[in-house]
Design an enzyme around this catalytic site. Structure first.
Site: not given
Lengths: 115, 96, 218
Positions: C123, C126-128
């Site tokens: 991702c 962000c940090s999906c």
């Protein structure tokens, strides 16, 4: 990051795909109780409809690159959760400030203060 | 509600090059790049409104597939490797 | 590099917590500004009747119960049950729910590794991460290095994880930019023909489901 103001093309700091960066270090840690609580607050408050995941991300992005480098993941998350809850009108900064002051008087560690 | 650009997979699209500020889920490295729609994913809330506490109509979302050659040009690590990303319809324009 | 990223010498070690991470010191360091804020926000929300301590504790328990073992069970089932594999590739959320995993609103897509294709998840914005199946993401997944480079030089990044993908195998990187989350269905390792589902699941590492690793071999 090396961009001069004249070179700026609108790409924001969090939009990192393809940017130069160092080697991937296989870092990980187990989450502390306070981090798990931040995570839980985020899930609960968004599932109750007080903000959206995009609202959370927007606050994280708006905190800027300096915050990303300086603070840990859940430090930034509690700041973003708080930002969204303030915007939702759930409590005021006055209430928050007073409560934080009271919390600090309880002790010097998270364990003591989160009784 | 806009009509979808393409309902069927494997149509060519270009990601819009615009660079407005704000909460946007179209990565900068894909702006202006041409890919094919791998599959339509349905309609989803518009992050560009949700981020600021608004709702608005849902927007069609697609998985778009790009070659590394298209995304990174002659410097691509392996030109035939591919990259998939989810892109909202309002960020896509059809390529004839 | 954010300062909370504690480096560890090795990667897939024993002695991991239920969420698949090494343990770390918890409550006995000096109280920080952000911790103070967490306590205050939580207590205000409780005092106003918006949430309860029980609800928060339950949410933490639910998240703790999610771990790479859940994904490993799904992968192992797909390895032994062709009909399940078809359903998984068709709708990974439904297939995971069918196995009894509470994945909430997770919209999951399974991508299959074959002799021709190796999939890898990132991702960049962000940090999906498929957290409702696999638990919380490892720190490295959220770093600038991984987020920046996985889309541009996936083979080099994989080398840093000790994974070499042959030239004739195509790499397919998935950037989780919107509402979908991804899990890699790794290829079943050779020499596992006699193994049962539970035994197979133990070969499935977290990283093999992100695409930065391969399953263990027997």
């Amino acid at each position: 990051m090396s961009d001069t103001p004249k070179d700026f093309d609108g790409r924001r700091w969090h939009d990192m795909g393809g940017q130069p960066a160092g080697p991937v270090k296989p870092a990980e840690h187990d989450f502390a109780l306070w981090e798990k609580r931040v995570d839980a607050l985020q899930v609960l408050m968004s599932s109750k409809g007080y903000f959206t995941v995009d609202g959370l991300r927007r606050a994280l992005e708006d905190m800027g690159e300096d915050a990303y480098e300086k603070y840990s993941y859940y430090e930034r998350w509690i700041a973003a959760v708080n930002q969204n809850l303030i915007e939702a009108g759930l409590y005021t900064l006055e209430e928050l400030g007073a409560k934080m002051g009271e919390v600090k008087t309880r002790g010097g560690t998270y364990g003591d203060a989160s009784a | 509600m806009e009509t979808p650009v393409h309902k069927a997979p494997f149509h060519k699209v270009r990601v819009k090059t615009m660079m407005p500020p704000g909460h946007i889920r179209t990565p900068a490295y894909l702006r202006g790049k041409v890919g094919v729609i791998e599959r339509p994913l349905g309609e989803f809330g518009n992050p560009e409104l949700l981020a600021y506490g608004h709702q608005g109509p849902k927007k069609p979302l697609y998985r778009v597939r790009f070659t590394m050659a298209e995304v990174w040009g002659p410097g691509a690590e392996t030109p035939t490797d591919t990259l998939d990303a989810e892109i909202f319809e309002h960020w896509l324009e059809p390529v004839e | 590099m954010p300062h909370d990223h504690h480096d560890h010498d090795h990667f897939h070690h024993d002695g991991m917590s239920p969420s698949g991470h090494p343990y770390r010191a918890d409550n006995d360091t000096p109280l920080t500004y952000w911790q103070t804020m967490e306590i205050a926000v939580r207590e205000i929300l409780i005092e106003k009747g918006i949430t309860t301590p029980e609800e928060i504790a339950r949410q933490i328990d639910e998240m703790d119960a999610r771990s790479p073992a859940n994904g490993a069970a799904v992968v192992a089932r797909a390895w032994v049950d062709p009909a399940f594999k078809t359903r998984l590739l068709d709708d990974a959320s439904a297939a995971s729910a069918e196995m009894g995993f509470d994945i909430g609103g997770l919209r999951l897509i399974a991508v299959e590794n074959t002799d021709e294709v190796h999939n890898m998840i990132v991702c960049t914005l962000c940090s999906c991460y498929p957290r409702n199946l696999l638990g919380l993401p490892p720190d490295w997944y959220k770093t600038r290095a991984y987020r920046s480079r996985a889309v541009k030089e996936p083979r080099k990044v994989l080398e840093e994880f000790g994974v070499t993908i042959p030239d004739q195998v195509k790499i397919r990187v998935h950037d989780s930019t919107a509402d979908m989350r991804y899990i890699v269905l790794p290829a079943r390792p050779a020499g596992t023909g006699s193994m049962g589902e539970a035994e197979l699941a133990r070969l499935v590492t977290r990283d093999s489901m992100i695409g930065t690793g391969l399953p263990k071999t027997p």
